[in-house]
Design a protein around this motif. Sequence first.
Motif: not given
Length: 225
Positions: A202-214
């Motif tokens: 979740i830590y990694d996704f929170t910081l970078t996930g919005n580059k790939y998903f919305n």
Amino acid sequence: MKNIIITGTSRGIGFELALQFADAGHQVLAVSRKINQQLLLHKNISCLSVDLSNEEELQQVSDFLSTTWKNIDAIVHNAGSLLLRPFSETTQHDFENIYKVNVFGVANLTRICLPYLQKGSHVVTISSMGGVQGSLKFAGLAAYSSSKGAVITLSELLAEEYKEQGISFNVLALGSVQTEMLQEAFPGYQAPLSASEMANYIYDFTLTGNKYFNGKVLPVSSTNP
């Protein structure tokens, strides 16, 4: 360094996640009914004792933001309330109590934070595989799993509504994780992942996930539960 709001931080995934962000140098606002003393002592963590089911108590978050932070980089809606009870014995009051935390708490906190969200901000809602279409549903979780389905739709709607502002909304639908809440509901069940392991993801996704998903729902589970 970023400003991160995390709910449900007294134990389990939320606790581990707050520590990970703070240890990495980020500023964390830990929102939970019970304040964990270990988090309270961390120089990068501010703690607020807030019952998310009580809209009036959320004023504490508004007051903090207006006096302390000028912007929010991410929110992790991690807090959750679980009820294991046969549907025939689940009352409207039971449903309301679960939805007040799992749905209305998410909606109300997000609304309060909107003036501080900006282009590039990421709002992550922690849902459950029980709220995802086509997944195995477990008896006794009618209120919990249906509430987790509701926040999925809410997140999808907000992603569309605020896409022009560059604010991303995504959902992680978790499988079973070895947390205190799981043990209380299902004594003896052994989940494949620890709270700290899921917090890493979740830590990694929170910081970078919005580059790939919305506006997306990502199942995070290696098992059916």
